[in-house]
Design a protein around this motif. Structure first.
Motif, PDB file in Angstrom:
ATOM      1  N   CYS A 207     -18.357  24.880  -7.746  1.00  0.00           N
ATOM      2  CA  CYS A 207     -19.734  25.172  -7.354  1.00  0.00           C
ATOM      3  C   CYS A 207     -19.866  26.666  -7.068  1.00  0.00           C
ATOM      4  O   CYS A 207     -18.922  27.318  -6.607  1.00  0.00           O
ATOM      5  N   VAL A 208     -21.045  27.185  -7.326  1.00  0.00           N
ATOM      6  CA  VAL A 208     -21.343  28.591  -7.075  1.00  0.00           C
ATOM      7  C   VAL A 208     -21.181  28.904  -5.591  1.00  0.00           C
ATOM      8  O   VAL A 208     -21.394  28.037  -4.729  1.00  0.00           O
ATOM      9  N   ASP A 209     -20.818  30.128  -5.298  1.00  0.00           N
ATOM     10  CA  ASP A 209     -20.715  30.588  -3.909  1.00  0.00           C
ATOM     11  C   ASP A 209     -22.023  30.287  -3.171  1.00  0.00           C
ATOM     12  O   ASP A 209     -23.109  30.637  -3.631  1.00  0.00           O
ATOM     13  N   GLY A 210     -21.929  29.598  -2.030  1.00  0.00           N
ATOM     14  CA  GLY A 210     -23.096  29.236  -1.250  1.00  0.00           C
ATOM     15  C   GLY A 210     -23.711  27.907  -1.621  1.00  0.00           C
ATOM     16  O   GLY A 210     -24.617  27.440  -0.928  1.00  0.00           O
ATOM     17  N   GLU A 211     -23.238  27.278  -2.684  1.00  0.00           N
ATOM     18  CA  GLU A 211     -23.775  25.985  -3.115  1.00  0.00           C
ATOM     19  C   GLU A 211     -22.960  24.868  -2.496  1.00  0.00           C
ATOM     20  O   GLU A 211     -21.793  24.680  -2.821  1.00  0.00           O
TER      21      GLU A 211
END
Length: 368
Positions: free
Chosen positions: A121-125
């Motif tokens: 998952c993307v950073d912050g997701e």
């Protein structure tokens, strides 16, 4: 072979129809009965359904319904979280029953087509369930999967890709506000020579943001993603990737950068303006003030994301969705208008931001 939406397989065993399985799983997760949910899912596997069928034709539709029922105000946040947690643990239990060796093609994968795939998952997701489901679908098809989970910081993701050299990175994001981070991850991983397949609601129902940000491929769901991988993604030449500035020349106006850099001030001044326009806010409790501040911060975050990808729909869709959430909870959508007015007053020298705010105001005013 599965007959469409029936759950009936060829062979001696006949699993329960998908609709019946979904109804049973829905009752279990909304009752927070993990054991009952496990019996539904593992029983379906015992009766002959594949892991992929149970994941995509039973669990995913139920999880989608969980989100829809929360949005409609028919279940609460805690109940939604409990249902999601049950699904996550059941998927983990399913993974331990996997009988397909890593790197061994299944019936749905052509011989020799198995790949090594890093799923993250993307950073912050923090919405990790879609990525988890993709990882298990790919494992079920014989791919060698390295699942990294939620909120993977981009520097650590790039270091991991350098060290492990997967054939493909599959990157997931549900929140459009994470698109700038997704863009950074895509370009950095491509620079290492690894192609990137992206998916999730953040990239748009039609994949428009995936194309804009230069991803090598986009898929709307796990089955489509598996098909993309099996169709073949070329390994990129190290150093040949684009840069964010190449993809998004409109960022030269610095509107996105300034909005992000002044977010705290924008939120603070907007709240002060709302209090002037809505005297009732002066009697808010601390909790109500905190919630209002969170709402304004979300508006700024989505405004910034829309500026980043230069997409009006991203901002207006968010406002209309938020208005719907407020409406079913007895709050008129017009409470959002003072926030837009306050932001416009502070961003009067930013033509793209003003255009987005005006489109947002029109979208809200057009609601019944």
């Amino acid at each position: 072979m599965i007959a469409a939406d029936t759950g009936v397989t060829q062979g001696d065993r006949t699993p329960r129809p998908f609709a019946e399985l979904r109804a049973a799983l829905w009752r279990a997760v909304t009752d927070r009965d993990e054991r009952a949910a496990g019996r539904v899912v593992l029983g379906a596997l015992d009766d002959g359904l594949t892991t992929e069928e149970v994941l995509l034709d039973v669990i995913v539709p139920v999880q989608v319904k969980v989100g829809a029922e929360w949005a409609a105000g028919r279940i609460g946040v805690a109940q939604e979280h409990a249902a999601t947690a049950i699904h996550d643990r059941i998927i983990a239990a399913m993974a331990h029953r996997d009988t397909v060796p890593a790197g061994t093609a299944s019936a749905g994968t052509a011989p020799g087509a198995a790949r090594t795939v890093t799923v993250a998952c993307v950073d912050g997701e923090w919405h990790a369930l879609p990525a988890r489901i993709l990882a298990e679908v790919l494992r079920g098809r014989g791919h060698d999967v390295d699942f990294l989970g939620a909120q993977v910081p981009t520097p650590h993701l790039v270091e991991h890709v350098h060290r492990t050299a997967p054939d493909v990175l599959a990157l997931s994001s549900s929140l459009p506000t994470r698109l700038p981070g997704a863009h950074a991850a895509v370009t950095a991983v491509q620079a290492a020579g690894t192609p990137v397949l992206v998916g999730g609601a953040a990239f748009g129902a039609d994949g428009r943001h995936a194309r804009l940000l230069g991803a090598d491929a986009w898929a709307p769901d796990a089955r489509a993603a598996a098909g993309v991988l099996e169709g073949g993604l070329p390994r990129l030449r190290a150093g040949a990737a684009h840069t964010p500035a190449d993809d998004l020349p409109h960022l030269a106006d610095q509107e996105y950068t300034i909005v992000v850099g002044t977010k705290a001030r924008l939120v603070r001044n907007t709240l002060a303006g709302i209090e002037e326009r809505l005297p009732a806010m002066r009697s808010y409790t601390d909790a109500q003030r905190d919630r209002t501040a969170e709402d304004v911060a979300h508006v700024v975050d989505f405004l910034a994301a829309a500026l980043y990808v230069d997409d009006t729909r991203l901002f207006t869709d968010f406002l209309e969705w938020t208005a719907g959430i407020l409406h079913v909870r007895g709050v008129p959508a017009t409470v959002l208008l003072p926030a837009l007015t306050g932001l416009a007053a502070q961003l009067k020298d930013f033509p793209r931001a003003l255009r987005l705010l005006e489109r947002g105001r029109v979208a809200l005013a057009a609601r019944p």
